[in-house]
Design a protein around this motif. Structure first.
Motif, PDB file in Angstrom:
ATOM      1  N   ARG A 139       3.276   1.810  -6.818  1.00 24.17           N
ATOM      2  CA  ARG A 139       2.848   3.007  -7.542  1.00 24.17           C
ATOM      3  C   ARG A 139       3.815   4.165  -7.229  1.00 24.17           C
ATOM      4  NH1 ARG A 139      -2.492   3.143  -9.324  1.00 24.17           N
ATOM      5  NH2 ARG A 139      -2.832   5.242  -8.509  1.00 24.17           N
ATOM      6  N   GLY A 140       3.266   5.328  -6.924  1.00 23.83           N
ATOM      7  CA  GLY A 140       4.124   6.469  -6.622  1.00 23.83           C
ATOM      8  C   GLY A 140       4.907   6.319  -5.333  1.00 23.83           C
ATOM      9  N   GLY A 141       4.502   5.381  -4.492  1.00 21.71           N
ATOM     10  CA  GLY A 141       5.227   5.126  -3.259  1.00 21.71           C
ATOM     11  C   GLY A 141       6.633   4.599  -3.476  1.00 21.71           C
ATOM     12  N   ARG A 142       6.934   4.113  -4.684  1.00 19.81           N
ATOM     13  CA  ARG A 142       8.292   3.668  -4.985  1.00 19.81           C
ATOM     14  C   ARG A 142       9.290   4.807  -4.867  1.00 19.81           C
ATOM     15  NH1 ARG A 142       6.896   0.321 -10.549  1.00 19.81           N
ATOM     16  NH2 ARG A 142       5.453  -1.200  -9.611  1.00 19.81           N
ATOM     17  N   GLY A 192       1.290  10.819   1.350  1.00 17.82           N
ATOM     18  CA  GLY A 192      -0.011  10.306   0.942  1.00 17.82           C
ATOM     19  C   GLY A 192      -0.401  10.714  -0.468  1.00 17.82           C
ATOM     20  N   PHE A 193       0.050  11.884  -0.900  1.00 17.00           N
ATOM     21  CA  PHE A 193      -0.232  12.344  -2.260  1.00 17.00           C
ATOM     22  C   PHE A 193       0.429  11.424  -3.279  1.00 17.00           C
ATOM     23  CE2 PHE A 193       1.199  14.749  -5.975  1.00 17.00           C
ATOM     24  CZ  PHE A 193      -0.015  15.237  -6.452  1.00 17.00           C
ATOM     25  N   TYR A 194       1.700  11.121  -3.084  1.00 14.46           N
ATOM     26  CA  TYR A 194       2.430  10.284  -4.048  1.00 14.46           C
ATOM     27  C   TYR A 194       1.863   8.877  -4.139  1.00 14.46           C
ATOM     28  CZ  TYR A 194       6.045  13.811  -4.643  1.00 14.46           C
ATOM     29  OH  TYR A 194       6.709  14.982  -4.954  1.00 14.46           O
ATOM     30  N   ARG A 195       1.422   8.346  -3.020  1.00 18.51           N
ATOM     31  CA  ARG A 195       0.944   6.959  -3.012  1.00 18.51           C
ATOM     32  C   ARG A 195      -0.315   6.769  -3.840  1.00 18.51           C
ATOM     33  NH1 ARG A 195       2.247   6.912   2.785  1.00 18.51           N
ATOM     34  NH2 ARG A 195       0.036   7.151   3.246  1.00 18.51           N
ATOM     35  N   LYS A 196      -1.033   7.845  -4.107  1.00 20.60           N
ATOM     36  CA  LYS A 196      -2.275   7.749  -4.855  1.00 20.60           C
ATOM     37  C   LYS A 196      -2.057   7.758  -6.372  1.00 20.60           C
ATOM     38  CE  LYS A 196      -4.885   7.896  -1.155  1.00 20.60           C
ATOM     39  NZ  LYS A 196      -5.669   6.706  -0.721  1.00 20.60           N
ATOM     40  N   LYS A 221       0.813  -1.215   0.000  1.00 13.85           N
ATOM     41  CA  LYS A 221       0.000   0.000   0.000  1.00 13.85           C
ATOM     42  C   LYS A 221       0.848   1.267   0.000  1.00 13.85           C
ATOM     43  CE  LYS A 221      -4.481  -1.315   1.899  1.00 13.85           C
ATOM     44  NZ  LYS A 221      -5.495  -1.019   2.926  1.00 13.85           N
ATOM     45  N   ARG A 222       2.030   1.212   0.572  1.00 16.13           N
ATOM     46  CA  ARG A 222       2.825   2.421   0.725  1.00 16.13           C
ATOM     47  C   ARG A 222       3.972   2.556  -0.261  1.00 16.13           C
ATOM     48  NH1 ARG A 222      -0.026   1.455   4.531  1.00 16.13           N
ATOM     49  NH2 ARG A 222      -0.840   3.074   5.888  1.00 16.13           N
ATOM     50  N   PHE A 223       4.436   1.437  -0.802  1.00 14.54           N
ATOM     51  CA  PHE A 223       5.645   1.519  -1.617  1.00 14.54           C
ATOM     52  C   PHE A 223       5.485   0.872  -2.984  1.00 14.54           C
ATOM     53  CE2 PHE A 223       6.851   1.275   2.924  1.00 14.54           C
ATOM     54  CZ  PHE A 223       7.132   2.623   3.063  1.00 14.54           C
TER      55      PHE A 223
END
Length: 235
Positions: A23-26, A195-199, A19-21
């Motif tokens: 998509r954009g969480g990478r 939180g913005f990046y993870r979406k 959930k955190r790492f």
């Protein structure tokens, strides 16, 4: 559910990395790992302690680089994920995962070459006690991050009230003084909150990250940063 209770739930541990790492969480994962590596430096043969090691993201990374590392956490579910990750990476022999209280570390003074904690101090109810213990068991380096009070993180905390503590620079300075550590380096990053990046999909997130980084390199970048990385010494 408050942050500490949420963190220890079994389902949270199972989905924490995905959930955190993803998509954009990478981008967040890569930046945080670079912060740790830059602070600690070459780790081959070093004896390192990670506070609040969670699922072992940093623990396994440093073991792969040759460190002998202990990871301590309050969540059995998180530690289980970390052990599985270490076995999969083939570094389980270089890592010891322990369930314990970071306010009462079960190690003698000056035991580790470096001690660090990531994503921990925003949930720390007694930060001075924790940082003092980290300094006690370190021969020299103590590294940690904080979320910042004057940043977009304020809006994130308002939308998702999980008890996260945001720090001003003066609070960090008082914390360092109380724990008896000396600041040797600081970096500030992420004008946009995690939180913005993870979406976002990774590609779109990278475009925002490029703008974020460009702003961060200007005179106002440090003032807008939502995260700070603090490198300190007990020497």
């Amino acid at each position: 559910m408050k942050g500490k209770e949420w963190y220890q739930a079994d389902d949270v541990a199972q989905e924490y990395d995905s959930k955190r790492f993803s998509r954009g969480g990478r981008l967040i994962d890569s930046r945080e790992k670079r912060a740790v590596v830059d602070a600690i430096g070459p780790v081959e043969g070093e004896n390192i302690l990670e506070i609040a090691c969670g699922t072992g993201r940093f623990t396994v990374m440093l073991a792969e680089r040759g460190a002998d590392i202990v990871g301590i956490d309050i969540s059995d579910a998180m530690l289980s994920q970390g052990r599985a990750k270490a076995r999969s990476a083939g570094v389980a022999d270089h890592i010891e995962f322990l369930r314990g209280d970071a306010a009462r570390l079960p190690f003698p003074d000056d035991h580790f070459d470096a001690v660090f904690a990531m994503r921990f101090f925003h949930l720390a109810d007694t930060p001075t006690k924790f940082l003092t213990e980290m300094a006690r068991v370190s021969k020299d380096l103590v590294f940690f991050d904080t979320f910042n009070r004057r940043s977009t993180r304020v809006a994130y905390n308002w939308l998702l009230p999980m008890g996260s503590h945001l720090y001003s620079r003066s609070q960090v300075d008082r914390l360092l003084d109380a724990a008896g550590v000396r600041l040797v380096g600081a970096e500030h990053d992420f004008g946009l909150p995690y939180g913005f990046y993870r979406k976002l999909p990774n590609g779109l997130a990278q475009q925002f990250r490029d703008v974020d980084t460009a702003v961060g390199e200007t005179a106002v970048g440090d003032a807008l940063a939502s995260v700070s990385y603090w490198t300190t010494s007990v020497a």
